[in-house]
Write a protein that holds these residues in place. Structure first.
Motif, PDB file in Angstrom:
ATOM      1  N   GLY A   1      -3.991  -6.629 -30.135  1.00 22.96           N
ATOM      2  CA  GLY A   1      -4.540  -6.876 -28.598  1.00 22.96           C
ATOM      3  C   GLY A   1      -3.515  -7.648 -27.755  1.00 22.96           C
ATOM      4  O   GLY A   1      -3.894  -7.801 -26.645  1.00 22.96           O
ATOM      5  N   ASP A   2      -2.455  -8.384 -28.289  1.00 24.27           N
ATOM      6  CA  ASP A   2      -1.501  -8.994 -27.501  1.00 24.27           C
ATOM      7  C   ASP A   2      -1.101  -7.980 -26.435  1.00 24.27           C
ATOM      8  O   ASP A   2      -0.604  -6.719 -26.672  1.00 24.27           O
ATOM      9  N   ALA A   3      -0.654  -8.654 -25.239  1.00 26.34           N
ATOM     10  CA  ALA A   3       0.052  -7.906 -24.282  1.00 26.34           C
ATOM     11  C   ALA A   3       1.456  -7.427 -24.663  1.00 26.34           C
ATOM     12  O   ALA A   3       2.062  -8.300 -25.216  1.00 26.34           O
ATOM     13  N   THR A   4       2.044  -6.373 -24.168  1.00 27.97           N
ATOM     14  CA  THR A   4       3.268  -6.046 -24.439  1.00 27.97           C
ATOM     15  C   THR A   4       3.960  -5.374 -23.213  1.00 27.97           C
ATOM     16  O   THR A   4       3.135  -4.902 -22.235  1.00 27.97           O
ATOM     17  N   ILE A   5       5.306  -5.457 -23.058  1.00 30.29           N
ATOM     18  CA  ILE A   5       6.081  -5.031 -22.028  1.00 30.29           C
ATOM     19  C   ILE A   5       7.246  -4.395 -22.386  1.00 30.29           C
ATOM     20  O   ILE A   5       8.070  -4.822 -23.459  1.00 30.29           O
TER      21      ILE A   5
ATOM     22  N   GLY B   1      15.950   0.975 -16.260  1.00 30.90           N
ATOM     23  CA  GLY B   1      15.221  -0.078 -15.638  1.00 30.90           C
ATOM     24  C   GLY B   1      13.987   0.156 -15.677  1.00 30.90           C
ATOM     25  O   GLY B   1      13.201  -0.417 -14.757  1.00 30.90           O
ATOM     26  N   THR B   2      13.206   1.305 -16.330  1.00 22.46           N
ATOM     27  CA  THR B   2      11.893   1.396 -16.399  1.00 22.46           C
ATOM     28  C   THR B   2      11.007   0.560 -17.179  1.00 22.46           C
ATOM     29  O   THR B   2      11.354   0.271 -18.100  1.00 22.46           O
ATOM     30  N   VAL B   3      10.008  -0.156 -16.566  1.00 25.28           N
ATOM     31  CA  VAL B   3       9.334  -1.191 -16.859  1.00 25.28           C
ATOM     32  C   VAL B   3       7.864  -0.457 -17.412  1.00 25.28           C
ATOM     33  O   VAL B   3       7.025  -0.052 -16.154  1.00 25.28           O
ATOM     34  N   THR B   4       7.159  -0.513 -18.478  1.00 26.88           N
ATOM     35  CA  THR B   4       5.778   0.028 -18.786  1.00 26.88           C
ATOM     36  C   THR B   4       5.101  -1.299 -19.559  1.00 26.88           C
ATOM     37  O   THR B   4       5.895  -2.149 -20.189  1.00 26.88           O
ATOM     38  N   THR B   5       3.726  -1.323 -19.650  1.00 31.30           N
ATOM     39  CA  THR B   5       3.003  -2.302 -20.350  1.00 31.30           C
ATOM     40  C   THR B   5       2.057  -1.779 -21.246  1.00 31.30           C
ATOM     41  O   THR B   5       1.631  -0.550 -20.833  1.00 31.30           O
ATOM     42  N   GLY B   6       1.610  -2.475 -22.085  1.00 33.66           N
ATOM     43  CA  GLY B   6       0.362  -1.858 -22.737  1.00 33.66           C
ATOM     44  C   GLY B   6      -0.126  -3.325 -23.633  1.00 33.66           C
ATOM     45  O   GLY B   6      -0.077  -4.321 -23.394  1.00 33.66           O
ATOM     46  N   ILE B   7      -0.487  -2.914 -24.870  1.00 42.68           N
ATOM     47  CA  ILE B   7      -0.961  -3.932 -25.737  1.00 42.68           C
ATOM     48  C   ILE B   7      -0.362  -3.664 -27.205  1.00 42.68           C
ATOM     49  O   ILE B   7       0.137  -2.502 -27.456  1.00 42.68           O
TER      50      ILE B   7
ATOM     51  N   MET C   1       8.544  -6.433 -25.499  1.00 41.04           N
ATOM     52  CA  MET C   1       8.372  -8.057 -25.173  1.00 41.04           C
ATOM     53  C   MET C   1       6.893  -8.436 -25.396  1.00 41.04           C
ATOM     54  O   MET C   1       6.022  -7.537 -24.860  1.00 41.04           O
ATOM     55  N   ASP C   2       6.687  -9.600 -25.317  1.00 43.11           N
ATOM     56  CA  ASP C   2       5.126 -10.136 -25.336  1.00 43.11           C
ATOM     57  C   ASP C   2       4.983 -10.893 -23.844  1.00 43.11           C
ATOM     58  O   ASP C   2       5.763 -10.814 -23.150  1.00 43.11           O
ATOM     59  N   ALA C   3       3.890 -11.468 -23.889  1.00 45.01           N
ATOM     60  CA  ALA C   3       3.417 -11.843 -22.489  1.00 45.01           C
ATOM     61  C   ALA C   3       3.988 -13.031 -21.969  1.00 45.01           C
ATOM     62  O   ALA C   3       4.070 -13.463 -20.755  1.00 45.01           O
ATOM     63  N   ALA C   4       4.946 -13.695 -22.640  1.00 46.32           N
ATOM     64  CA  ALA C   4       6.041 -15.056 -22.267  1.00 46.32           C
ATOM     65  C   ALA C   4       7.295 -14.389 -22.191  1.00 46.32           C
ATOM     66  O   ALA C   4       8.299 -15.048 -21.834  1.00 46.32           O
ATOM     67  N   GLY C   5       7.531 -12.823 -22.283  1.00 51.13           N
ATOM     68  CA  GLY C   5       8.922 -12.479 -22.247  1.00 51.13           C
ATOM     69  C   GLY C   5       9.718 -12.493 -23.368  1.00 51.13           C
ATOM     70  O   GLY C   5      11.136 -12.340 -23.194  1.00 51.13           O
ATOM     71  N   ASN C   6       9.224 -12.956 -24.668  1.00 48.15           N
ATOM     72  CA  ASN C   6      10.079 -13.019 -25.793  1.00 48.15           C
ATOM     73  C   ASN C   6       9.966 -11.319 -26.443  1.00 48.15           C
ATOM     74  O   ASN C   6       9.245 -10.911 -26.507  1.00 48.15           O
ATOM     75  N   VAL C   7      11.179 -11.262 -27.032  1.00 46.34           N
ATOM     76  CA  VAL C   7      11.623  -9.827 -27.715  1.00 46.34           C
ATOM     77  C   VAL C   7      10.615 -10.050 -29.092  1.00 46.34           C
ATOM     78  O   VAL C   7      10.977 -10.940 -29.928  1.00 46.34           O
ATOM     79  N   ILE C   8       9.688  -9.022 -29.246  1.00 46.91           N
ATOM     80  CA  ILE C   8       8.992  -8.969 -30.509  1.00 46.91           C
ATOM     81  C   ILE C   8       9.401  -7.704 -31.361  1.00 46.91           C
ATOM     82  O   ILE C   8       8.729  -7.458 -32.555  1.00 46.91           O
ATOM     83  N   GLY C   9      10.060  -6.731 -30.596  1.00 42.27           N
ATOM     84  CA  GLY C   9      10.312  -5.450 -31.672  1.00 42.27           C
ATOM     85  C   GLY C   9      11.453  -4.736 -30.722  1.00 42.27           C
ATOM     86  O   GLY C   9      11.694  -5.132 -29.471  1.00 42.27           O
ATOM     87  N   ILE C  10      11.818  -3.830 -31.491  1.00 41.65           N
ATOM     88  CA  ILE C  10      12.758  -2.833 -30.847  1.00 41.65           C
ATOM     89  C   ILE C  10      11.987  -1.355 -30.792  1.00 41.65           C
ATOM     90  O   ILE C  10      11.685  -0.916 -31.841  1.00 41.65           O
TER      91      ILE C  10
END
Length: 500
Positions: A285-289, A299-305, A345-354
């Motif tokens: 449920g955490d937000a992702t970017i 430079g394409t930005v998408t969002t999800g969870i 990335m997470d909602a704070a802009g930290n990388v959580i995965g590749i």
């Protein structure tokens, strides 16, 4: 015609009514005028009319009322001299002020003006009775009402054919562009994300994504993005400002699908590493970017969870090489071919995965690296950054990956009941490595492993994915079945260096 943020258009210059006009001299001394057909009401002027004083104040002076029969000059705000202040008087006035001399605006009161409402000047006048005040006020009210009604009728007719739109205020402060918003995170991260172009010696290759890992110019990406250029090929990395640099492979881990490349000439390049989060703290449920270059669109930005955690994924780049295994973060952020190697990335802009693999409707329900898939259906998979960062450090330090292992060979096709240790290994080798971690813990060929610590193991790929989440030397608890009975064993993980 469409106008932006305007009402019905008003002509810039007032035009007098057309057609025959009654002669100004026809107005009687009592103020009554000869009725006639009212002309079309003129539009209001774009200025407040003023009436300069004219010497003599004659009959044609638009600033004064016409003289009475006995030669006396009426003054504004009063009736006729000699009128009985108690007498009730009635004034006949045509609609739309048809008696306005010359069709002009000179006899109307100035807009917003002070003092004498009719614009007269001169010396004080003799004392007069106040009985005519009611009549004069009534005349002014009728004149103003008639003109106002005509203007309203004209404006309504103009508005019928106009289209009026309303524009937004455009106030940037009303938008949420705080540093923790998606926009704020994207603006900060985009300069640290690169588009990678790989070309092999034979001309084959493709496009992927990477991101700045450290200030020495190392870039983290997927192995399948750079594999074609690893042996005598060419690599380039293009930043968001359009500047392109040559790069080289530092090391790659085929089993993890992780690679590290480095800019060949990083002097003068603004290197701002993206902050690394902790994938172990991520919750469903955490937000992702996600940032990348899907289909080459940099430079394409998408969002999800985060849709799921610890999702076992086995993928391949379709080149006939061995598969990669991951216990992936699943996200519904749109990931397409070209996103591979980009940051999740997470909602704070930290990388959580590749970002590494997707499942699409066109691949028969299987999973694979997104470079071989048709497009996103909301099922994307990322290598957890805790694992990827550990692999990256090994690649930077030695150029080779290090894999934890338990020393068994398991079936890779059976699913649902666990990971079963093969009866015999590949090419007649032992399925349980002699004196290896599993052998020391008492496991034998034919045992079915059902759990690693608290994680349920339903297949061989799941077991490998879970083991590779750890590092060599870690101790894990294996739950397995033998002869219908359940057993547990403590196993200290061994290691294997390099890809086979």
């Amino acid at each position: 015609m469409s106008t932006e943020n305007e009402g019905a258009a008003v002509p810039s210059e007032a035009k007098p009514p057309t057609g025959p006009q009654p002669d100004r001299a026809s107005a009687s001394a009592s103020g009554a005028q000869t009725p006639g057909a009212p002309p079309a009401a003129p539009p209001p002027p774009d200025f407040a009319p003023t009436v300069p004083p004219v010497p003599g104040g004659g009959f044609d002076d638009p600033g004064r009322m016409p003289p009475y029969h006995d030669g006396r000059v009426p003054q504004p705000g009063y009736g006729h001299p000699g009128d009985d202040p108690t007498a009730e008087r009635t004034t006949q006035f045509p609609a739309y002020a048809a008696g306005a001399g010359g069709g002009g605006w000179g006899q109307q009161p100035p807009y917003g003006g002070g003092g004498d409402p009719w614009g007269t000047t001169g010396s004080p006048v003799p004392k007069r009775r106040n009985g005519g005040l009611i009549a004069a006020v009534l005349v002014a009210a009728l004149v103003a009402g008639g003109i106002g009604g005509g203007i309203g009728f004209w404006a309504a007719g103009q508005a019928d054919s106009a289209s009026t739109t309303v524009s937004a205020s455009g106030d940037p402060g009303a938008l949420n562009r705080k540093p923790t918003s998606v926009s704020g995170i994207a603006q900060k991260a985009l300069p640290s994300v690169v588009t990678i172009e790989a070309q092999g010696a034979t001309g084959d290759g493709g496009t992927g994504t990477g991101f700045i890992y450290d200030k020495q110019g190392h870039i983290l990406t997927n192995n399948h993005v750079v594999a074609s250029a690893a042996d005598g090929g060419k690599l380039t990395a293009t930043f968001s400002n359009g500047k392109k640099y040559d790069a080289e492979v530092v090391g790659r881990a085929q089993g993890y699908d992780v690679a590290v490349i480095k800019l060949k000439n990083a002097s003068g390049v603004p290197l701002n590493p993206l902050p690394l989060g902790k994938s172990s703290n991520v919750q469903v449920g955490d937000a992702t970017i996600a940032i990348g270059a899907p289909f080459g669109l940099s430079g394409t930005v998408t969002t999800g969870i985060i849709s799921a955690k610890d999702r076992p994924v086995a993928s391949s780049d379709g080149g006939g090489s061995s598969a990669s295994y991951m216990s992936a973060l699943q996200t519904d952020a749109s990931i397409n071919p070209g996103n591979s190697g980009g940051p999740l990335m997470d909602a704070a802009g930290n990388v959580i995965g590749i970002n590494s693999a997707i499942q699409s409707a066109g691949n028969g329900g299987g999973m694979g690296s997104e470079s071989q898939q048709s497009g996103s259906i909301g099922l994307g998979f990322a290598i957890p950054i805790d694992q990827a960062a550990r692999v990256a450090q090994d690649l930077i330090r030695t150029g080779k990956p290090v894999y934890p292992q338990i020393g068994v060979q398991v079936g890779m096709r059976d699913t649902g009941n666990g990971a079963t240790i093969a009866r015999t290994g590949n090419n007649g080798s032992d399925a349980v490595t002699p004196n290896g971690p599993a052998d020391k813990a008492g496991l034998k060929p034919g045992d079915t492993i059902t759990k690693l610590d608290d994680t349920v193991v339903d297949s061989g790929p799941t077991l490998i994915s879970e083991i590779w989440q750890h590092k060599p030397g870690d101790q894990v608890t294996l739950t397995y079945k033998r002869g219908g009975k359940e057993h547990t064993a403590q196993v200290t993980l061994g290691q294997r260096t390099g890809d086979k």
